[in-house]
Structures are given as structure tokens and as C-alpha cells.
Design a protein around this motif. Structure first.
Motif, short mmCIF file in Angstrom:
data_model
loop_
_atom_site.label_atom_id
_atom_site.label_comp_id
_atom_site.label_asym_id
_atom_site.label_seq_id
_atom_site.Cartn_x
_atom_site.Cartn_y
_atom_site.Cartn_z
N LEU A 46 -7.50 -13.39 -2.85
CA LEU A 46 -6.27 -12.48 -4.28
C LEU A 46 -6.45 -11.15 -4.04
O LEU A 46 -5.40 -10.82 -4.51
N LEU A 47 -7.38 -11.01 -2.78
CA LEU A 47 -6.32 -9.20 -2.56
C LEU A 47 -5.14 -8.64 -1.94
O LEU A 47 -4.56 -8.92 -2.15
N ILE A 48 -4.57 -10.63 -1.75
CA ILE A 48 -3.34 -10.49 -0.68
C ILE A 48 -2.28 -10.67 -1.70
O ILE A 48 -1.22 -9.28 -2.60
N ILE A 49 -2.97 -11.41 -3.02
CA ILE A 49 -2.72 -11.72 -4.46
C ILE A 49 -1.99 -10.12 -5.06
O ILE A 49 -0.87 -9.43 -4.91
N ILE A 50 -3.33 -9.24 -5.16
CA ILE A 50 -2.18 -7.91 -5.73
C ILE A 50 -2.28 -7.03 -4.66
O ILE A 50 -0.99 -6.31 -5.69
N ALA A 51 -2.13 -7.13 -3.19
CA ALA A 51 -1.28 -6.36 -2.59
C ALA A 51 0.15 -6.86 -2.51
O ALA A 51 0.61 -5.42 -3.04
N VAL A 52 0.46 -7.88 -2.77
CA VAL A 52 1.67 -8.39 -2.89
C VAL A 52 2.30 -7.64 -4.25
O VAL A 52 3.26 -7.32 -4.46
N ARG A 53 1.35 -8.13 -5.23
CA ARG A 53 1.83 -7.25 -6.84
C ARG A 53 1.95 -5.71 -6.56
O ARG A 53 2.53 -5.28 -7.48
N SER A 54 1.14 -5.31 -6.24
CA SER A 54 1.10 -4.36 -5.98
C SER A 54 2.25 -2.78 -5.77
O SER A 54 3.07 -2.09 -5.39
N LEU A 55 3.21 -4.69 -4.26
CA LEU A 55 3.49 -3.67 -3.77
C LEU A 55 5.09 -3.66 -4.26
O LEU A 55 6.34 -3.46 -4.00
N ASP A 106 -13.47 -7.56 9.24
CA ASP A 106 -13.54 -6.39 7.57
C ASP A 106 -12.37 -5.45 8.29
O ASP A 106 -12.08 -4.91 6.63
N THR A 107 -11.89 -5.40 9.09
CA THR A 107 -10.10 -4.19 8.61
C THR A 107 -9.23 -4.44 8.21
O THR A 107 -8.40 -3.46 7.68
N ALA A 108 -8.82 -5.79 7.95
CA ALA A 108 -7.88 -6.18 7.07
C ALA A 108 -8.22 -6.47 6.35
O ALA A 108 -7.24 -6.00 5.37
N VAL A 109 -9.75 -6.59 5.42
CA VAL A 109 -9.41 -7.07 4.53
C VAL A 109 -10.25 -5.06 3.88
O VAL A 109 -9.02 -4.98 2.81
N ALA A 110 -10.25 -4.23 4.51
CA ALA A 110 -10.01 -2.63 4.31
C ALA A 110 -8.72 -2.29 3.77
O ALA A 110 -8.26 -1.52 3.48
N LEU A 111 -7.27 -2.57 5.14
CA LEU A 111 -5.88 -2.26 4.79
C LEU A 111 -5.28 -2.93 3.77
O LEU A 111 -4.31 -2.38 3.32
N ILE A 112 -5.98 -4.24 3.61
CA ILE A 112 -5.20 -4.83 2.38
C ILE A 112 -5.55 -4.04 1.37
O ILE A 112 -4.54 -4.98 0.41
#
Ligand code: PFF
Length: 449
Positions: free
Chosen positions: A177-186, A253-259
């Protein structure tokens, strides 16, 4: 015989569950915003690699070697070091006291999402939703209470059943879900400015304070410095490859923080929110992203469910540290100690929640609200001190040779043994100590201001 993880993935997911939480989703993006972006992100990544990973390996190895939770683990090697375990237990109380405040906000937002109140891209409206929450002491305290209650109920359900089963499903869902939001945000108009903000470090912005915040955030985010990873490591089977786990958990953990930052910061710029917004950033910005995407209404509900879950797998781990102390050391019953600890944390947590109500003077000390006080006291003082002492203990008391023996007990050859020994004996303690001195100075002067 101690209960053990039913599988290696069980441990990795639970340890990652402790690491991934509000620290990644809520705190990382807003501290990036408040600290000017790129330089903070760069320092953060550097500290994860040089300090977080070596300490992660130290912690889980120490736990598996002693098969004890944090207090007992230190005591079993040296009685004089038992106080570090006690420090860890105290730290858990303080983190949970303000973590549950934010956990309560998540619950509030979940009900607001369910009632369709977040379906707008209007910054003024979204800011008002957050301010209204902060202006309502009863709601703040009730939701905080419910968050702690859920944590308690899960913990009383037992380690394996409660933590392990659920992480297997929820963590990957959150990631997706975070990846989906990041794509939308970008893909929002003007989002590039956010990318630049995140990834073009202005190294002239690096100050002792910036380094202090970045390091405190690393410990907070990785759950290092208060014995969670020692305690979780103690449940590990001898066959598990510790090096692999100690790399995987921080990477995840870092991947999640960055995304999470990629999901939030570009949207902050695109919608015209403040980068220095502070603790409200996730709650104010992300609903706007959802409102601007198809099925946003469904996604926003799902999002807060998953954030709640991530927060719970972290809060469970903190409560577990305190409980195992009272059960192992004081021979308390598990159930009664869990309940008593939760009540104590709730009482400590009330002033943290109230301190944000219209900057209440009653609940602040010096220039810090109780909420900020708990936050700084834990990330910058207690966790940083705990991490420093862990490195000294493993490097100079337990000795890297003994730790390496434990690491290799699973039948692997630890190729980076020399590098790790040097890091844990010299680089980590010296690096952390420099920051620690800064942290004490800064904390005391904030209290006196
Ligand atoms: N790592 C958790 C997060 O990022 O939300 C918070 C946390 C859990 C900190 C457990 C410390 C800890 F011992």
C-alpha cells in the motif's frame, strides 16, 4: 525450556514488526521535513549502515547467546551491568507513554476515515481535523486508552499466536500500500520539488544537532537501545543465520521509512502544506493524497488499519520488554504484571497527550512539552545511552570473539567478522559517544530554557 519462534521468518517478521512502526510512517517523514531534507536523510542512511546494523547483530547475538531477556542477559555476564537492563525497562515506559498518544491519533483517524470525513484535498479542512483532535482532551485520552488496551490484549494472547501470525499478512500488505501511495504522490503536479528536497543533500546544513536527531531516529526506528532485539533474539533457535537477520531487518525498516517519506514529502510540496509541519504531517498530508486517487475512500481506511497494525507490533515489543523483566526477575505473574505496567504507562501517557492541547503550560518543563520531553528523553538520551553501553559491553566485556562464536554456531562462516569487531569496539562507541555528549547538553539546556 523457553518458547521459541516456530520459524526463522517468524522471528524476522516479528523483529521487523517491532522496528517498522510509527517511527517509519509518522516520525521519519516529519523529522525529514523539520530538519531540512537531504542532509538529514543522508546522515540517517550512513548511521543505519555504520551503527545500526552492527548494533542489530550485537543485540540479537547477545540475546540468543544468553537466552534471556534484556535485564537477565546483562546480569548473567556481569552483575555490574544489570543496570543497563533496568534502563531499558524504564525507557520502554517512556516511549510507550507518548507512542500510545500517537497510536490514539491513528485510531481517531481510522474512525474519521470510516465516516468519510477525510475525503478532501483542502489543506485548511485537513489541518482543522487535526487541530480539532488536539483540542479535545477527552478524545485524546480515550483513544490513547483504547490503543494501550489493544496492545495489552494482544500481549496476553502469547508471543507466537499474537505477534507472529498477524505479521505475516499485514507487513507485506503495508509495504504494498505504501508503494501505491508513493506512486500516486510522485505523479502529483509539483512533486519533483519534494524529490529534490529529499535527495539533494546540502552538506553545509550538517550540524551537531542534525546528527543528533538523525542518530536518535535510527535507534528509535530500529528498536535498538532498549533491549527489544536482545529479548527477541533470546527466543531464537541456534540454527538461524544471525548475520542475515541483522542485515535484513534494518534494510526492510529503512526501505519502509524511505517509501513513507516518498509517499508524504512530494505531496506536501504538491498540495502546499508546510515541510516543517511537525507531528501532524502524516495525518494532514496523506488523506489529501488518498482523496486524489481512485478508490481513495477505501485506501484511506485500509491505510489507517495497516498503520495501526504496524504501531501495535511495535508497542507489543516494548510492553514485552517490561513484562519479561517483571516475570523473569521479580517472579511476577505474566498477566498481572502486564496489566499493572499498562496502567502505569497510561497514567504517564495522559500528560503527554494533554501537553499538546493548545500548548498547555501546565504540562511542559522548560521549553519542552511533556510529549517532546518523552520523545527526546527516549530517542536522544535513553536509547542513545543504551546503544552506547551495548557497544561497550559487546566490544569490551563479552568480547567480539565470543559473539562471533555464537554467530557461527549456526554453521556459517562470518566473513566480515573483523570489520564487525572493529566497528563494535571502536567506531560505534566513539561515534555514539560524541553524539551522546551533544544530546545531554542539548537536553539539559532545553529543560532549563
Ligand atoms: N521501532 C519502533 C518504530 O519505529 O515505530 C518504535 C520502537 C519500538 C522503539 C521498540 C523502540 C523499541 F524498543
Amino acid at each position: 525450556m523457553r518458547e521459541q519462534w516456530s520459524s526463522k521468518t517468524g522471528f524476522v517478521l516479528a523483529a521487523a514488526g517491532s522496528a517498522v512502526g510509527l517511527g517509519n510512517l509518522w516520525k521519519f517523514p516529519y523529522t525529514v521535513g523539520m530538519n531540512g531534507g537531504g542532509a538529514y536523510v543522508a546522515l540517517y542512511l550512513l548511521f543505519v549502515l555504520l551503527i545500526g546494523m552492527p548494533l542489530m547483530l550485537a543485540a540479537i547475538t547477545f540475546g540468543r547467546k544468553t537466552q534471556l531477556s534484556v535485564f537477565g542477559a546483562y546480569k548473567s555476564i556481569s552483575r555490574r551491568w544489570a543496570f543497563v537492563g533496568a534502563l531499558a525497562v524504564i525507557c520502554g515506559f517512556f516511549i510507550l507513554a507518548f507512542y500510545s498518544t500517537v497510536g490514539g491519533w491513528v485510531l481517531y483517524y481510522l474512525q474519521a476515515a470510516l465516516r468519510g470525513q477525510l475525503n478532501t484535498i483542502d489543506p485548511a479542512h485537513l489541518e482543522a481535523v487535526f487541530s480539532q483532535l488536539l483540542a479535545s482532551p477527552i478524545q485524546l485520552i480515550c483513544y490513547q486508552f483504547i490503543f494501550l488496551l489493544i496492545t495489552l490484549v494482544i500481549v496476553l494472547g502469547g508471543i507466537r499466536k499474537g505477534i507472529e501470525k498477524a505479521s505475516k499478512l499485514m507487513m507485506p500488505a503495508l509495504f504494498l500500500l505504501l508503494i501505491i501511495i508513493a506512486v500516486r504522490s510522485l505523479t502529483l503536479e509539483g512533486s519533483m520539488e519534494g524529490i529534490r528536497f529529499l535527495f539533494t543533500p546540502d552538506f553545509s546544513k550538517i550540524t551537531p544537532d542534525l546528527a543528533m536527531y538523525a542518530m536518535g531516529q535510527v535507534f528509535f526506528s530500529l528498536s535498538i537501545g532498549m533491549g527489544v532485539m536482545i529479548t527477541y533474539g533470546s527466543y531464537l533457535d541456534k540454527k538461524v543465520n544471525l548475520v542475515q537477520s541483522a542485515v535484513m531487518i534494518p534494510l526492510l525498516d529503512t526501505a519502509v521509512a524511505l517509501i513513507a517519506a516518498l509517499a508524504t514529502i512530494p505531496a506536501v510540496f504538491s498540495f502546499g502544506f508546510e515541510a516543517g509541519e511537525g507531528p501532524g504531517m502524516m495525518f494532514i498530508t496523506l488523506p489529501a493524497v488518498f482523496a486524489s486517487m481512485p478508490f481513495g475512500q477505501v485506501f484511506v481506511i485500509l491505510f489507517f488499519v495497516l498503520v495501526l497494525f504496524a504501531a501495535l507490533t511495535s508497542s507489543i515489543s516494548m510492553l514485552e520488554v517490561a513484562i519479561s523483566y517483571f516475570v523473569d526477575e521479580k517472579k511476577f505473574q505474566r498477566k498481572s504484571s502486564a496489566i499493572l505496567i499498562s496502567i502505569a504507562i497510561f497514567i504517564m501517557g495522559i500528560p503527554a497527550s494533554l501537553s499538546l492541547v493548545a500548548k498547555n503550560q501546565l504540562f511542559s518543563i522548560g521549553s519542552l512539552s511533556i510529549f517532546d520531553l518523552y520523545d527526546k528523553l527516549t530517542s536522544n538520551i535513553l536509547l542513545t545511552t543504551g546503544a552506547f553501553l551495548l557497544s561497550i559491553f559487546i566490544g569490551w566485556v563479552l568480547k567480539p570473539e565470543n559473539a562471533i562464536q555464537e554467530i557461527e554456531a549456526s554453521g556459517i562462516h562470518f566473513r566480515l567478522a573483523k570489520v564487525w569487531s572493529a566497528l563494535i569496539k571502536y567506531i560505534v562507541p566513539v561515534g555514539v559517544l560524541i553524539i551522546l555528549i551533544q544530546s545531554y547538553q542539548e537536553f539539559i539546556s532545553a529543560l532549563l530554557r
